[in-house]
Design an enzyme around this catalytic site. Structure first.
Site, mmCIF file in Angstrom:
data_model
loop_
_atom_site.group_PDB
_atom_site.id
_atom_site.type_symbol
_atom_site.label_atom_id
_atom_site.label_comp_id
_atom_site.label_asym_id
_atom_site.label_seq_id
_atom_site.Cartn_x
_atom_site.Cartn_y
_atom_site.Cartn_z
ATOM 1 N N TYR A 119 -67.608 5.527 -9.304
ATOM 2 C CA TYR A 119 -67.458 6.828 -8.639
ATOM 3 C C TYR A 119 -68.826 7.484 -8.441
ATOM 4 O O TYR A 119 -69.655 7.504 -9.350
ATOM 5 C CB TYR A 119 -66.572 7.751 -9.474
ATOM 6 C CG TYR A 119 -66.367 9.108 -8.835
ATOM 7 C CD1 TYR A 119 -65.270 9.351 -8.014
ATOM 8 C CD2 TYR A 119 -67.279 10.142 -9.039
ATOM 9 C CE1 TYR A 119 -65.092 10.585 -7.407
ATOM 10 C CE2 TYR A 119 -67.109 11.382 -8.432
ATOM 11 C CZ TYR A 119 -66.009 11.598 -7.619
ATOM 12 O OH TYR A 119 -65.836 12.814 -7.015
ATOM 13 N N GLU A 207 -68.283 12.274 -1.087
ATOM 14 C CA GLU A 207 -67.679 11.559 -2.209
ATOM 15 C C GLU A 207 -67.444 10.096 -1.846
ATOM 16 O O GLU A 207 -66.817 9.799 -0.825
ATOM 17 C CB GLU A 207 -66.340 12.208 -2.598
ATOM 18 C CG GLU A 207 -65.689 11.553 -3.802
ATOM 19 C CD GLU A 207 -64.286 12.096 -4.061
ATOM 20 O OE1 GLU A 207 -63.431 12.005 -3.164
ATOM 21 O OE2 GLU A 207 -64.057 12.625 -5.167
#
Ligand code: GDP
Ligand code: MN
Length: 397
Positions: A119, A207
């Site tokens: 992530y 993101e």
């Protein structure tokens, strides 16, 4: 302003960040050609909506065991088949709300072999007024869940704008993600690139979930969500061109065309207010008296009669609105202009819910006179709390 995954990936590609090759289609007939242009032997067929969690989401009226909005295919035919199955349907994810979002575009991508899912995100940290990185080994999952259950697995730091991005930032990320060998160099390059995109394009959020280590041991951005500062869009024609109006709340879209500061909310009391501070106070006091605002709306200081009319039409077009509170403090704004706008709007669209009007300030007498002579059944209020109490009572009985 948010953009689609395929648009964000095109931007990443333009700056040299590692992404797979892919094609976007809007019609099922285009799918076979598009998929055929990719190498294979694995294809990923991805619904394009402005919401995450597509893989774990589900379509409305799904057949038993039907997959979500991200599907793997082993042939061109299968990729085309999955595209046809998803186009035009409504996908519900934990980010869309129960109404879901209609899928109008499908991104067909060259499939990757995945070794690890990581992530990585950049966002504007309002506390430090800096761009922050959020990094975790727990990719492909909900980062909110990781933050709640295993916060130690998240690394977060911000970048000093005076020095900008430095090599040590990238190495810090690489270390936190347990990257090795060539991956460290790739990570440093990626971190530099993402920071550059973020700053140059006035992004608000970027993101990458998941950032993957491929079977070949290379870093790749497998998903990308990106949002931009709406106040800076005017200086990025390329980003403005990516706007997909079908993804936006039609009420907010109409409001933006008339330069109204409007945000749709879930409550039952529509508010028309001038000034952001007064609008916030109005929402607070509605809550204090036991109801919920249906919107935030600041018509601004120099609103015209036409602007007020549009604002009123937007409020009444909201099916959830059970009552309207007009709260105006006329400083630059004149109360008579507001009154004329409200009346013009009611004449045009009708009024089926109670309306409380509180006017104060410049030309207040004239404004009240216009409303009193209009024949409208308006409940007049003297001050903020009186107005809130009256509208809540009118709605809730
Ligand atoms: P999201 O569900 O909206 O976040 O969509 P993502 O693009 O993140 O895809 C969801 C999941 O699908 C990923 O976490 C991966 O596990 C899987 N996935 C996506 N692309 C590929 C791919 O190219 N190869 C493989 N094997 N899995 C993929
Ligand atoms: Mn994702």
């Amino acid at each position: 302003m948010n953009i689609h995954e395929y648009q964000a990936k095109a931007l990443l590609r333009q700056y040299g960040a590692p992404v797979s090759d892919g094609r976007v289609v809007t019609k099922a007939e285009e799918a076979k050609t598009a998929a055929g242009e990719l190498e294979g032997p694995l294809w990923v067929v991805k619904a394009q909506i402005h919401a995450g969690g597509r893989g774990k989401g589900s379509f409305k009226e799904a057949s038993a065991g039907e997959k979500g909005g991200v599907r793997l295919a082993k042939s061109v035919e299968e990729a085309a088949d999955e595209t046809a199955k998803m186009l035009g349907r409504t996908l519900v994810t934990h980010q869309t709300g129960p109404a879901g979002k209609q899928v109008n575009r499908i991104y067909i991508e060259d499939g990757s072999g995945i070794d690890r899912e990581l992530y990585l995100a950049l966002l504007v940290d309002r506390v430090t007024s800096r761009i922050s990185f959020v990094v975790s080994t727990e990719g492909g999952m909900d980062i909110e869940e990781v933050a709640a259950n295993t916060p130690e697995k998240i690394l977060s730091f911000s970048v000093d704008p005076a020095t900008g991005i430095q090599g040590f930032h990238g190495r810090r990320v690489a270390f936190a993600l347990g990257l090795e060998g060539k991956q460290v160099k790739q990570c440093v390059a990626l971190i530099n690139t993402l920071y550059q995109i973020f700053v140059e394009k006035d992004a608000e959020m970027l993101e990458i979930n998941p950032l993957i280590v491929t079977d070949e041991g290379d870093l790749k951005c497998l998903d990308c969500k990106m949002g931009f500062d709406g106040n800076a869009i005017y200086r990025h024609a390329d980003i403005a061109a990516l706007r997909d109006e079908t993804e936006e709340d039609p009420k907010e879209l109409a409001a933006s065309k008339f330069d109204l500061n409007y945000i749709a909310l879930d409550g039952e009391i529509g508010c028309m207010v001038n000034g952001a501070g007064l609008a916030m106070a109005t929402m607070d006091i509605i809550k204090l008296y036991g109801a919920e605002p249906a919107n935030f709306l600041d018509v601004g200081g120099g609103a015209t009669k036409e602007k007020v009319t549009e604002a009123f039409k937007i409020i009444t077009s909201d099916q959830n609105v059970k009552g309207i509170l007009v709260n105006i403090f006329g400083g630059i704004m004149r109360c008579d202009v507001i009154a004329e706008g409200v009346i013009a709007a009611v004449k045009e669209v009708g009024l089926e819910v109670p309306l409380v009007v509180r006017l104060e300030g410049t030309n207040v007498e004239k404004g009240k006179e216009i409303i009193n002579n209009s024949g409208l059944s308006v409940i007049a209020a003297d001050d903020l709390s009186d107005a809130a109490e009256k509208i809540v009572k009118a709605v809730k009985g």
